[in-house]
Structures are given as structure tokens and as C-alpha cells.
Enzyme design. Structure first.
Site, PDB file in Angstrom:
ATOM      1  N   LEU A 124       0.851  -1.198   0.000  1.00 30.37           N
ATOM      2  CA  LEU A 124       0.000   0.000   0.000  1.00 30.37           C
ATOM      3  C   LEU A 124       0.886   1.247   0.000  1.00 30.37           C
ATOM      4  O   LEU A 124       0.705   2.155  -0.803  1.00 30.37           O
ATOM      5  CB  LEU A 124      -0.915  -0.016   1.240  1.00 30.37           C
ATOM      6  CG  LEU A 124      -1.909   1.134   1.385  1.00 30.37           C
ATOM      7  CD1 LEU A 124      -2.894   1.161   0.230  1.00 30.37           C
ATOM      8  CD2 LEU A 124      -2.686   1.005   2.707  1.00 30.37           C
ATOM      9  N   ALA A 129       3.824   8.492  -0.212  1.00 33.26           N
ATOM     10  CA  ALA A 129       2.463   8.374   0.324  1.00 33.26           C
ATOM     11  C   ALA A 129       2.362   7.204   1.283  1.00 33.26           C
ATOM     12  O   ALA A 129       2.235   6.049   0.863  1.00 33.26           O
ATOM     13  CB  ALA A 129       1.463   8.202  -0.817  1.00 33.26           C
ATOM     14  N   GLU A 369       0.886   0.123   9.541  1.00 35.26           N
ATOM     15  CA  GLU A 369      -0.575  -0.056   9.376  1.00 35.26           C
ATOM     16  C   GLU A 369      -1.379   1.053  10.034  1.00 35.26           C
ATOM     17  O   GLU A 369      -2.339   0.796  10.753  1.00 35.26           O
ATOM     18  CB  GLU A 369      -1.004  -1.435   9.897  1.00 35.26           C
ATOM     19  CG  GLU A 369      -0.453  -2.542   9.035  1.00 35.26           C
ATOM     20  CD  GLU A 369      -1.018  -3.896   9.390  1.00 35.26           C
ATOM     21  OE1 GLU A 369      -2.222  -3.999   9.620  1.00 35.26           O
ATOM     22  OE2 GLU A 369      -0.225  -4.843   9.452  1.00 35.26           O
ATOM     23  N   SER A 372       0.175   5.885  15.123  1.00 39.56           N
ATOM     24  CA  SER A 372      -0.661   6.227  16.288  1.00 39.56           C
ATOM     25  C   SER A 372      -1.469   7.489  16.016  1.00 39.56           C
ATOM     26  O   SER A 372      -2.630   7.601  16.427  1.00 39.56           O
ATOM     27  CB  SER A 372       0.218   6.441  17.528  1.00 39.56           C
ATOM     28  OG  SER A 372       0.784   5.221  17.911  1.00 39.56           O
TER      29      SER A 372
HETATM   30  C1  LIG Z   1       9.094  -2.005   9.608  1.00 36.40           C
HETATM   31  C2  LIG Z   1       8.014  -1.491   8.728  1.00 36.40           C
HETATM   32  C3  LIG Z   1       7.253  -2.387   7.970  1.00 36.40           C
HETATM   33  C4  LIG Z   1       6.269  -1.911   7.096  1.00 36.40           C
HETATM   34  N1  LIG Z   1       5.565  -2.821   6.335  1.00 36.40           N
HETATM   35  C5  LIG Z   1       4.677  -2.350   5.402  1.00 36.40           C
HETATM   36  C6  LIG Z   1       4.007  -3.254   4.512  1.00 36.40           C
HETATM   37  O1  LIG Z   1       4.144  -4.482   4.602  1.00 36.40           O
HETATM   38  N2  LIG Z   1       3.215  -2.738   3.550  1.00 36.40           N
HETATM   39  C7  LIG Z   1       3.002  -1.402   3.419  1.00 36.40           C
HETATM   40  O2  LIG Z   1       2.254  -0.995   2.534  1.00 36.40           O
HETATM   41  N3  LIG Z   1       3.613  -0.518   4.257  1.00 36.40           N
HETATM   42  C8  LIG Z   1       4.445  -0.965   5.239  1.00 36.40           C
HETATM   43  N4  LIG Z   1       5.082  -0.080   6.076  1.00 36.40           N
HETATM   44  C9  LIG Z   1       4.841   1.357   5.914  1.00 36.40           C
HETATM   45  C10 LIG Z   1       3.900   1.932   6.948  1.00 36.40           C
HETATM   46  O3  LIG Z   1       2.600   1.466   6.756  1.00 36.40           O
HETATM   47  C11 LIG Z   1       4.015   3.452   6.854  1.00 36.40           C
HETATM   48  O4  LIG Z   1       5.294   3.778   7.338  1.00 36.40           O
HETATM   49  C12 LIG Z   1       2.953   4.175   7.639  1.00 36.40           C
HETATM   50  O5  LIG Z   1       1.693   4.038   7.030  1.00 36.40           O
HETATM   51  C13 LIG Z   1       3.277   5.667   7.800  1.00 36.40           C
HETATM   52  O6  LIG Z   1       3.578   6.246   6.581  1.00 36.40           O
HETATM   53  P1  LIG Z   1       4.936   7.100   6.406  1.00 36.40           P
HETATM   54  O7  LIG Z   1       6.059   6.290   6.937  1.00 36.40           O
HETATM   55  O8  LIG Z   1       5.000   7.550   5.001  1.00 36.40           O
HETATM   56  O9  LIG Z   1       4.769   8.315   7.363  1.00 36.40           O
HETATM   57  P2  LIG Z   1       4.098   9.727   6.986  1.00 36.40           P
HETATM   58  O10 LIG Z   1       2.742   9.483   6.456  1.00 36.40           O
HETATM   59  O11 LIG Z   1       5.054  10.515   6.169  1.00 36.40           O
HETATM   60  O12 LIG Z   1       3.972  10.364   8.439  1.00 36.40           O
HETATM   61  C14 LIG Z   1       5.088  10.948   9.088  1.00 36.40           C
HETATM   62  C15 LIG Z   1       4.626  11.402  10.475  1.00 36.40           C
HETATM   63  O13 LIG Z   1       3.556  12.347  10.314  1.00 36.40           O
HETATM   64  C16 LIG Z   1       2.430  11.899  11.044  1.00 36.40           C
HETATM   65  N5  LIG Z   1       1.214  12.273  10.320  1.00 36.40           N
HETATM   66  C17 LIG Z   1       0.890  12.013   9.023  1.00 36.40           C
HETATM   67  N6  LIG Z   1      -0.321  12.483   8.751  1.00 36.40           N
HETATM   68  C18 LIG Z   1      -0.803  13.039   9.903  1.00 36.40           C
HETATM   69  C19 LIG Z   1      -2.011  13.681  10.271  1.00 36.40           C
HETATM   70  N7  LIG Z   1      -3.017  13.811   9.387  1.00 36.40           N
HETATM   71  N8  LIG Z   1      -2.138  14.141  11.544  1.00 36.40           N
HETATM   72  C20 LIG Z   1      -1.149  13.978  12.443  1.00 36.40           C
HETATM   73  N9  LIG Z   1       0.023  13.367  12.162  1.00 36.40           N
HETATM   74  C21 LIG Z   1       0.189  12.894  10.902  1.00 36.40           C
HETATM   75  C22 LIG Z   1       2.569  10.397  11.135  1.00 36.40           C
HETATM   76  O14 LIG Z   1       1.829   9.885  12.236  1.00 36.40           O
HETATM   77  C23 LIG Z   1       4.065  10.253  11.306  1.00 36.40           C
HETATM   78  O15 LIG Z   1       4.392  10.439  12.658  1.00 36.40           O
HETATM   79  C24 LIG Z   1       6.034  -0.528   6.990  1.00 36.40           C
HETATM   80  C25 LIG Z   1       6.763   0.369   7.791  1.00 36.40           C
HETATM   81  C26 LIG Z   1       7.733  -0.106   8.651  1.00 36.40           C
HETATM   82  C27 LIG Z   1       8.484   0.870   9.494  1.00 36.40           C
END
Ligand SMILES: Cc1cc2nc3c(=O)[nH]c(=O)nc-3n(C[C@H](O)[C@H](O)[C@H](O)COP(=O)(O)OP(=O)(O)OC[C@H]3O[C@@H](n4cnc5c(N)ncnc54)[C@H](O)[C@@H]3O)c2cc1C
Length: 391
Positions: A124, A129, A369, A372
Site C-alpha cells: 500500500l 504516500a 498499518e 498512532s
Molecule cells: C518495519 C516497517 C514495515 C512496514 N511494512 C509495510 C508493509 O508491509 N506494507 C506497506 O504498505 N507498508 C508498510 N510499512 C509502511 C507503513 O505502513 C508506513 O510507514 C505508515 O503508514 C506511515 O507512513 P509514512 O512512513 O510515510 O509516514 P508519513 O505518512 O510521512 O507520516 C510521518 C509522520 O507524520 C504523522 N502524520 C501524518 N499524517 C498526519 C495527520 N493527518 N495528523 C497527524 N500526524 C500525521 C505520522 O503519524 C508520522 O508520525 C512498513 C513500515 C515499517 C516501518
């Protein structure tokens, strides 16, 4: 009202507890330090019929539901978060198929997972994104040569289990690329063997080592209509799969927290300071008492969320309860693992004890997923809409 697990789940809990103590506990440190995929643990799960726990019996699974998988994951994660992830991966990519897939898709993809003959991963997130799912840039354009077929182009990232997977559940924009509407996104099953599918890189991670995350490159991948899950634009249906996942991620949180606090509790009963064991000090007792209370609260939220998901209550109006379990249990895991390191002092910081490993492993859970913060947003929206209300 009945707070007891049914007899068959108590039996499952006991057998997975034994397996975890015999096979996972002795391997946890080595899996972390080598970072190598623990095929022996996968085979142990296969022999114990744990890989199909949440898959219905008619597709070769155990039919134990989300609650059954939750109970099993809690047990294995007491020793190793990454083994909890291995079990979680039997549900994350299969969830959309179980909820919204066709009978043909269920027959083709679920029995292999249940039997431990195939593996899968979930795509995803994208480099630009993560939380902002609607911002995805992976595109699906209509295949001019195949009626109802699509051609996928894009990059998915941080995909857990990407290296071992035989197939992937991926999401792409089928509608207007600039649209942020959920019905512009479609879920596809992509086989590893399809032309144009490649693993572009794997990541160097802080924890949860042993199961790689990495980047999936989709270059002109032709997918037939038979591999569309939940219909074109059916992202919302597929998202129900993620809602139902909340207790399963939460289970990793409670298991990790329980493991860390049990370990620290035994340690403080032995460690001497100022002519006492440190367990004699009220400051330490209260710390343990508070976190034990939080673990039990997280456990209740998690079991209830799993029970809800098994009742089919993973639609919008149940989102707050499901999100609460994930948000709270994973934050408790981070807190508990930090307390465990602190209670062991320098020893807790060293690799002689598993506490530093739990500490590194816990943090992933508050990010994956739905972070928080994303869960808090969902809970708040549910409250504002009166989906959760006490009147
Ligand atoms: C070890 C690991 C395994 C993973 N496995 C998978 C997988 O199998 N498949 C998959 O698709 N993804 C996977 N992920 C990705 C994971 O789902 C994403 O990291 C997660 O959804 C957050 O997206 P981002 O890292 O782009 O953070 P961002 O969306 O860039 O967010 C950065 C920070 O901003 C905060 N933030 C963002 N929007 C808001 C808002 N509206 N209000 C307040 N705060 C906000 C977030 O909480 C975070 O603290 C994995 C990640 C890790 C670390």
C-alpha cells in the site's frame, strides 16, 4: 458476558506458548543479529498448522478467526516480534481477498498460504504516500489488448516479507490520477512471476530484523480482470481488511509488552542495591504495577477488537474500537520495553539481555498499518460522528 477464551483457543494458547518457549525464545537473538529469514520458524509454524489460523476451513485454514490469530501472535511475540510479523503476514495480504475477493481468488490464493506452500506481502505504502494513502502514484491504465485487464506502473515501499513472497496485494489508481476519492483506487493481486515485477531494494532497519521490508517495482505489469479484488474502485472494501487487522497488530504490542515486563520483573527480584533487592523499592513496584495495569487494559481492548472483527464488525462504525486497540497496545509496547531497559540499568542496554532488542522492535508497531496519529484521527472522527458514544 464471558471474559474466558473458548476451550479450543485456550488449547491453542497453550500449544503456541510451548512452541514459543522451545523454538522461538532460543532463536530470537540470533535472528536479530544475523537478520536472516528464520525459515526454521516458518517450518515450525507450518507443522503446527499456524499459518492458516485465520483462513476459513473451506480454504484449508484452521478457521480460528482473528481472535485465534491474535492469541497465537501474542504468545510468539513475547519472545520475538518478527515471528509475530510472520504470522501477521498470513492475514494482511489475504484480508482483502477474504473480505472482498471472488470465489476463484479465494480458491487460487488462500489454500497455499494456509498450507505454508506460498507466501505473500502487502503493498500500500509508497515513497511519497504512507499515511496519505490517496496520494499514491502507482497507476493502473486499461490494457488495450485484454478486456477488463490493466497495466500497472509504480513503486511500493517498506513491504514486509517482500523477498519471500510469491504474490502481492497491491493498490493502484484506476481513476483520475489527481483524484483523492477512494473509489479511484483498486486492489490487485500481482504474482511475483508476472513480467515487470521486481524487488528493487531491501531496507536496513532499526529492528524487526529477519523479515525484510523493501521496494516493489511495477513496470508495465499486465494484470487480468480475474486478479482485481473487490471490483474496480473497490478500495473501500479492501480497506475493511485493514480495519480488521488492528487487533492483530495490537496482539504484537501486548505480547511484546508482556514478554518485556515478565523479564524485568524476574530481574528486579534478583538485583541487589542498597542492601535490598530492587523489587523491594516502592518506586519500582509502582512502575511495574502501572504498566501491568496498562498491559491488561490493552489486552482487553485487543481481545474485544478481535472479537468484533470476527463478528464482521470492521465497517466504519466500528473503526474507533478497532483503532483504539492498535493505538493503545502498540504505545504500551513502546512504554513497557522502555521500562524494561530502565529496570535492568546498564545490563538492559547490552545485548546480554533481550531488553534492548524488545526496545528496538517495539517502535515499529506505532508506525505500521496506520501510525498512532492516524489511529487517533480515526478515533476522534468516530467520536465526533457518535460512532462511539455512551448514551
Ligand atoms: C518495519 C516497517 C514495515 C512496514 N511494512 C509495510 C508493509 O508491509 N506494507 C506497506 O504498505 N507498508 C508498510 N510499512 C509502511 C507503513 O505502513 C508506513 O510507514 C505508515 O503508514 C506511515 O507512513 P509514512 O512512513 O510515510 O509516514 P508519513 O505518512 O510521512 O507520516 C510521518 C509522520 O507524520 C504523522 N502524520 C501524518 N499524517 C498526519 C495527520 N493527518 N495528523 C497527524 N500526524 C500525521 C505520522 O503519524 C508520522 O508520525 C512498513 C513500515 C515499517 C516501518
Amino acid at each position: 458476558m464471558d471474559f474466558d477464551l473458548p476451550d479450543e483457543l485456550v488449547a491453542l494458547q497453550q500449544s503456541v506458548r510451548r512452541l514459543s518457549q522451545d523454538k522461538i525464545k532460543p532463536r530470537a537473538r540470533e535472528i536479530d543479529s544475523t537478520g536472516e529469514y528464520p525459515e526454521d520458524i516458518f517450518q515450525a509454524f507450518k507443522e503446527a498448522d499456524l499459518l492458516g489460523l485465520c483462513i476459513p476451513e473451506e480454504y484449508g485454514g484452521g478457521g480460528a478467526g482473528i481472535l485465534g490469530l491474535t492469541v497465537a501472535i501474542e504468545e510468539v511475540t513475547k519472545y520475538s516480534n518478527v515471528t509475530g510479523l510472520m504470522l501477521l503476514l498470513t492475514r494482511l495480504p489475504t484480508g482483502p481477498i477474504m473480505i472482498a475477493g471472488t470465489e476463484d481468488q479465494k480458491q487460487r490464493y488462500l489454500p497455499g498460504i494456509a498450507a505454508g506452500e506460498t507466501r505473500c506481502a502487502f503493498g500500500l505504502s509508497e515513497p511519497q504516500a504512507g499515511s496519505d494513502v490517496a496520494g499514491m502514484q502507482t497507476r493502473a491504465t486499461a490494457d488495450p489488448d485484454v478486456e477488463g485487464g490493466w497495466i500497472l506502473n509504480g513503486t511500493k515501499c517498506w513491504m514486509s516479507g517482500i523477498v519471500q513472497a510469491d504474490w502481492y496485494t497491491v493498490f493502484a489508481k484506476t481513476g483520475d490520477p489527481s483524484s483523492r476519492a477512494h473509489d479511484s483506487i483498486t486492489c490487485f493481486i500481482v504474482d511475483r512471476s508476472m513480467t515487470g515485477v521486481s524487488v528493487a531494494r531491501t531496507d536496513r532497519k532499526m529492528g524487526v530484523k529477519g523479515v525484510d521490508t523493501g521496494e516493489l517495482l511495477l513496470e508495465n505489469v499486465k494484470v487480468g480482470p480475474e486478479n482485481i479484488v473487490g471490483g474496480v474502485g473497490g478500495f473501500r472494501l479492501a480497506m475493511f481488511g485493514l480495519n480488521a487487522m488492528r487487533p492483530i497488530v495490537a496482539a504484537r504490542g501486548i505480547g511484546l509488552a508482556e514478554g518485556a515486563i515478565m523479564y524485568a520483573t524476574e530481574y528486579v527480584k534478583e538485583r541487589q542495591a542498597f542492601g535490598h533487592t530492587i523489587a523491594d523499592f516502592q518506586g519500582i513496584q509502582w512502575k511495574l504495577a502501572e504498566i501491568a495495569t496498562e498491559i491488561e487494559a490493552a489486552r482487553l481492548l485487543t481481545y474485544r477488537a478481535a472479537w468484533l472483527a470476527d463478528q464482521g464488525k470492521f465497517t466504519k462504525e466500528w473503526v474507533p474500537q478497532l483503532s483504539m486497540s492498535k493505538m493503545y497496545a502498540t504505545e504500551v509496547a513502546v512504554k513497557a520495553s522502555g521500562i524494561a531497559v530502565q529496570l535492568l540499568g546498564a545490563a538492559g542496554y547490552m545485548e546480554d539481555h533481550p531488553t534492548e532488542l524488545w526496545y528496538r522492535d517495539a517502535k515499529q508497531l506505532t508506525i505500521v498499518e496506520g501510525t498512532s496519529q492516524v489511529q487517533l484521527g480515526l478515533i476522534a472522527r468516530g467520536l465526533l460522528n457518535h460512532d462511539i458514544w455512551w448514551d
